[in-house]
Design an enzyme around this catalytic site. Structure first.
Site, PDB file in Angstrom:
ATOM      1  N   LYS A 129      -7.881  -0.443  -9.450  1.00 55.58           N
ATOM      2  CA  LYS A 129      -8.545  -1.189  -8.356  1.00 55.58           C
ATOM      3  C   LYS A 129      -9.756  -0.412  -7.841  1.00 55.58           C
ATOM      4  O   LYS A 129      -9.671   0.794  -7.625  1.00 55.58           O
ATOM      5  CB  LYS A 129      -7.547  -1.401  -7.210  1.00 55.58           C
ATOM      6  CG  LYS A 129      -8.132  -2.081  -5.979  1.00 55.58           C
ATOM      7  CD  LYS A 129      -7.031  -2.459  -4.989  1.00 55.58           C
ATOM      8  CE  LYS A 129      -7.577  -3.190  -3.775  1.00 55.58           C
ATOM      9  NZ  LYS A 129      -8.132  -2.303  -2.759  1.00 55.58           N
TER      10      LYS A 129
ATOM     11  N   ARG B 167     -17.044   5.347   8.871  1.00 54.41           N
ATOM     12  CA  ARG B 167     -16.870   4.091   9.611  1.00 54.41           C
ATOM     13  C   ARG B 167     -17.147   4.317  11.101  1.00 54.41           C
ATOM     14  O   ARG B 167     -16.287   4.769  11.861  1.00 54.41           O
ATOM     15  CB  ARG B 167     -15.473   3.525   9.358  1.00 54.41           C
ATOM     16  CG  ARG B 167     -15.302   3.134   7.878  1.00 54.41           C
ATOM     17  CD  ARG B 167     -14.273   2.049   7.680  1.00 54.41           C
ATOM     18  NE  ARG B 167     -12.933   2.506   7.899  1.00 54.41           N
ATOM     19  CZ  ARG B 167     -12.102   2.935   6.927  1.00 54.41           C
ATOM     20  NH1 ARG B 167     -12.504   2.951   5.671  1.00 54.41           N
ATOM     21  NH2 ARG B 167     -10.896   3.332   7.214  1.00 54.41           N
TER      22      ARG B 167
ATOM     23  N   TYR C 285      -1.972   5.417  -4.294  1.00 52.35           N
ATOM     24  CA  TYR C 285      -3.007   6.436  -4.083  1.00 52.35           C
ATOM     25  C   TYR C 285      -2.459   7.700  -4.712  1.00 52.35           C
ATOM     26  O   TYR C 285      -1.423   8.228  -4.269  1.00 52.35           O
ATOM     27  CB  TYR C 285      -3.258   6.674  -2.588  1.00 52.35           C
ATOM     28  CG  TYR C 285      -4.222   5.699  -1.943  1.00 52.35           C
ATOM     29  CD1 TYR C 285      -5.488   5.462  -2.489  1.00 52.35           C
ATOM     30  CD2 TYR C 285      -3.886   5.036  -0.771  1.00 52.35           C
ATOM     31  CE1 TYR C 285      -6.373   4.579  -1.881  1.00 52.35           C
ATOM     32  CE2 TYR C 285      -4.766   4.152  -0.160  1.00 52.35           C
ATOM     33  CZ  TYR C 285      -6.011   3.933  -0.731  1.00 52.35           C
ATOM     34  OH  TYR C 285      -6.886   3.065  -0.136  1.00 52.35           O
TER      35      TYR C 285
ATOM     36  N   THR D  30      -5.547   2.657  -6.939  1.00 57.25           N
ATOM     37  CA  THR D  30      -6.828   2.483  -6.246  1.00 57.25           C
ATOM     38  C   THR D  30      -7.680   3.737  -6.446  1.00 57.25           C
ATOM     39  O   THR D  30      -7.266   4.846  -6.116  1.00 57.25           O
ATOM     40  CB  THR D  30      -6.613   2.214  -4.744  1.00 57.25           C
ATOM     41  OG1 THR D  30      -5.894   0.997  -4.621  1.00 57.25           O
ATOM     42  CG2 THR D  30      -7.943   2.091  -4.010  1.00 57.25           C
TER      43      THR D  30
ATOM     44  N   SER E  82       0.826  -1.217   0.000  1.00 58.61           N
ATOM     45  CA  SER E  82       0.000   0.000   0.000  1.00 58.61           C
ATOM     46  C   SER E  82       0.859   1.265   0.000  1.00 58.61           C
ATOM     47  O   SER E  82       1.934   1.296   0.611  1.00 58.61           O
ATOM     48  CB  SER E  82      -0.878  -0.002   1.259  1.00 58.61           C
ATOM     49  OG  SER E  82      -1.464   1.266   1.452  1.00 58.61           O
TER      50      SER E  82
ATOM     51  N   HIS F 163     -13.540  -2.504  -1.911  1.00 58.90           N
ATOM     52  CA  HIS F 163     -12.688  -2.169  -0.765  1.00 58.90           C
ATOM     53  C   HIS F 163     -13.139  -2.951   0.476  1.00 58.90           C
ATOM     54  O   HIS F 163     -13.043  -2.471   1.606  1.00 58.90           O
ATOM     55  CB  HIS F 163     -12.766  -0.662  -0.491  1.00 58.90           C
ATOM     56  CG  HIS F 163     -11.441  -0.010  -0.180  1.00 58.90           C
ATOM     57  ND1 HIS F 163     -10.715   0.685  -1.103  1.00 58.90           N
ATOM     58  CD2 HIS F 163     -10.732   0.069   0.976  1.00 58.90           C
ATOM     59  CE1 HIS F 163      -9.617   1.175  -0.527  1.00 58.90           C
ATOM     60  NE2 HIS F 163      -9.602   0.793   0.738  1.00 58.90           N
TER      61      HIS F 163
ATOM     62  N   SER G  46     -12.773  -8.757  -1.959  1.00 61.62           N
ATOM     63  CA  SER G  46     -13.861  -8.388  -1.048  1.00 61.62           C
ATOM     64  C   SER G  46     -14.692  -9.607  -0.675  1.00 61.62           C
ATOM     65  O   SER G  46     -15.618  -9.999  -1.392  1.00 61.62           O
ATOM     66  CB  SER G  46     -14.749  -7.270  -1.627  1.00 61.62           C
ATOM     67  OG  SER G  46     -13.957  -6.119  -1.906  1.00 61.62           O
TER      68      SER G  46
HETATM   69  C1  FMN Z   1      -7.446  -2.285   7.327  1.00 59.80           C
HETATM   70  C2  FMN Z   1      -7.521  -2.191   5.838  1.00 59.80           C
HETATM   71  C3  FMN Z   1      -6.660  -1.325   5.157  1.00 59.80           C
HETATM   72  C4  FMN Z   1      -6.733  -1.231   3.771  1.00 59.80           C
HETATM   73  N1  FMN Z   1      -5.862  -0.398   3.130  1.00 59.80           N
HETATM   74  C5  FMN Z   1      -5.909  -0.306   1.774  1.00 59.80           C
HETATM   75  C6  FMN Z   1      -4.976   0.505   1.080  1.00 59.80           C
HETATM   76  O1  FMN Z   1      -4.115   1.139   1.669  1.00 59.80           O
HETATM   77  N2  FMN Z   1      -5.076   0.562  -0.271  1.00 59.80           N
HETATM   78  C7  FMN Z   1      -6.033  -0.149  -0.965  1.00 59.80           C
HETATM   79  O2  FMN Z   1      -6.073  -0.077  -2.195  1.00 59.80           O
HETATM   80  N3  FMN Z   1      -6.912  -0.935  -0.324  1.00 59.80           N
HETATM   81  C8  FMN Z   1      -6.870  -1.040   1.020  1.00 59.80           C
HETATM   82  N4  FMN Z   1      -7.739  -1.874   1.663  1.00 59.80           N
HETATM   83  C9  FMN Z   1      -8.692  -2.687   0.879  1.00 59.80           C
HETATM   84  C10 FMN Z   1      -8.060  -4.031   0.513  1.00 59.80           C
HETATM   85  O3  FMN Z   1      -7.013  -3.856  -0.411  1.00 59.80           O
HETATM   86  C11 FMN Z   1      -9.081  -4.998  -0.110  1.00 59.80           C
HETATM   87  O4  FMN Z   1      -9.707  -4.389  -1.214  1.00 59.80           O
HETATM   88  C12 FMN Z   1     -10.154  -5.474   0.870  1.00 59.80           C
HETATM   89  O5  FMN Z   1      -9.639  -5.618   2.177  1.00 59.80           O
HETATM   90  C13 FMN Z   1     -10.698  -6.819   0.374  1.00 59.80           C
HETATM   91  O6  FMN Z   1     -11.725  -7.277   1.161  1.00 59.80           O
HETATM   92  P1  FMN Z   1     -11.544  -8.358   2.348  1.00 59.80           P
HETATM   93  O7  FMN Z   1     -10.981  -7.608   3.510  1.00 59.80           O
HETATM   94  O8  FMN Z   1     -12.937  -8.824   2.585  1.00 59.80           O
HETATM   95  O9  FMN Z   1     -10.624  -9.455   1.864  1.00 59.80           O
HETATM   96  C14 FMN Z   1      -7.682  -1.996   3.050  1.00 59.80           C
HETATM   97  C15 FMN Z   1      -8.523  -2.880   3.741  1.00 59.80           C
HETATM   98  C16 FMN Z   1      -8.429  -2.994   5.116  1.00 59.80           C
HETATM   99  C17 FMN Z   1      -9.330  -3.981   5.814  1.00 59.80           C
END
Ligand code: FMN
Length: 362
Positions: A230, A171, A136, A162, A112, A254, A286
């Site tokens: 993404k 949230r 980002y 993303t 990330s 996400h 997801s």
């Molecule tokens: C705590 C947390 C931080 C995340 N940070 C990012 C991020 O920095 N960049 C990004 O593109 N997605 C981020 N995501 C989304 C994840 O890349 C992903 O799309 C998502 O967690 C997938 O769903 P799942 O948690 O059900 O597997 C984050 C998700 C979580 C839970």
């Protein structure tokens, strides 16, 4: 050194243990969903509703396997660790531990922009890992380009832009728990975070500096690395991105963390695959919690999937060893599902492997 608690044998077990070991505000941040969690729940519900078609007495299975190749990179299974911000929240090793686990299991790792370790250190930790960089876009193109160049120089092999989180989701769990980043955990790859200063609305604060289609056109001109978008949930956006030259689409909401009341990703995946055709790489995330979920996503058009929260949970419970174990669990589950559905390779997994009540072929 962390050990795996006795009896942990599924990703749900890791989730349960993580809730017990993490401070409540950190748990609220990692597990959190947008608003009422409707999309988060729907992601799971719609995956659960899909049924599989078992096949028996299958031949030529002995040489089977679940390897997948993405952009020329060979993976032990069609899976990457999703970009996850601030992994030191879960464990002191943070991203450095996670990439080691991903490399040990030969799955992909996506770092990330909001990583809590320098992107160069993460790359050096596992020089042979399949590693992608999630971008980002920053308010200034100059800062964005600096990140891209650093990622290129450190040997990241793809750029994932993303697009679905120009603002934070609403949230409530985090708000109630009063979550804030603890001392020592910060986005070390960003010299200065974009200022939230000017304006008193979402639009004046954030949307004025958010990326748009012109940013994507510009980015495409800046790098020769494979470029993926993404957070795509609409056929129109997917087609436009492909027309602009992106190499891959990541169907993602996400993990239900940004916009609530969206469809599940598995609901929109088939139409997006159909719209972009066979040539474009389509990834999915997801709600992945089982190897059978990976199978379902591939059957409905994905080339591979990304794993989000579960990685955090495993890291919190048992450090890099826990992440490696969690990835291995998924691989074993995927292989079991493939074997029982008569698929000797990922390419054999098609929509015909899903139970279709009215199909006459079975
Ligand atoms: C705590 C947390 C931080 C995340 N940070 C990012 C991020 O920095 N960049 C990004 O593109 N997605 C981020 N995501 C989304 C994840 O890349 C992903 O799309 C998502 O967690 C997938 O769903 P799942 O948690 O059900 O597997 C984050 C998700 C979580 C839970």
């Amino acid at each position: 050194m962390s050990t795996i608690p006795v009896g942990v044998c599924s990703l749900a077990d890791y989730e349960q243990h993580a809730k017990e070991v993490l401070p409540a505000p950190t748990w609220a941040y990692l597990s959190g969903t947008a608003m009422d969690g409707l999309t988060y729940q729907r992601n799971r519900q719609k995956l659960d509703e899909i049924l599989l078609q078992q096949r028996v007495l299958c031949e030529d299975m002995a040489k089977g396997g679940c390897q997948q190749t993405l952009f020329g990179q060979h993976l032990a299974m069609p899976l990457l660790v999703a970009p996850l911000a601030y992994q030191k929240l879960a464990h002191p090793t943070g991203e450095l531990g996670t990439i080691q686990a991903a490399a040990a299991q030969n799955v992909g790792f996506c770092l990330s922009t909001l990583a809590s370790a320098p992107l160069e250190h993460v790359a050096q930790m596992s020089p042979d890992a399949t590693r992608w960089f999630q971008l980002y876009c920053q308010p200034s193109r100059e800062t964005t380009l600096q990140l891209v160049r650093r990622a290129e120089q450190a040997g990241y092999q793809a750029i994932v832009v993303t697009a679905d989180a120009p603002i934070n989701g609403v949230r409530n769990a985090e708000q109630r728990a009063g979550f804030s980043l603890p001392e020592g955990v910060r986005a070390v790859n960003l010299e200065s975070l974009p200022s939230a200063a000017q304006g008193d609305s979402v639009f004046s604060c954030w949307m004025g500096q958010a990326a748009d289609w012109q940013t994507l056109v510009w980015l495409r001109e800046q790098t020769n690395l494979p470029l993926l978008l993404k957070g795509v949930m609409s056929v129109q956006d997917a087609q436009r991105a492909v027309a602009l030259g992106v190499d891959g689409i990541i169907v993602s909401n996400h993990g239900g963390r940004v916009l609530d009341s969206q469809p599940a990703t598995i609901e929109v995946l088939p139409a997006i695959r159909a719209a972009v055709g066979k040539e474009t790489t389509v990834l999915f995330d997801s709600g992945i919690r089982r190897g059978s979920d990976i199978f379902k996503a591939i059957a409905l058009g994905a080339d591979a999937v990304l794993l989000g929260r579960s990685v955090f949970y495993a890291l919190a419970v048992a450090g890099p060893l826990g992440v490696a174990h969690c990835l291995r669990i998924l691989r074993d589950e995927l292989e079991a599902t493939m074997a029982l559905c008569g698929c000797a390779s990922v390419q054999d997994i098609t929509s015909e492997c899903l139970y279709q009540p009215n199909a006459s072929t079975f």
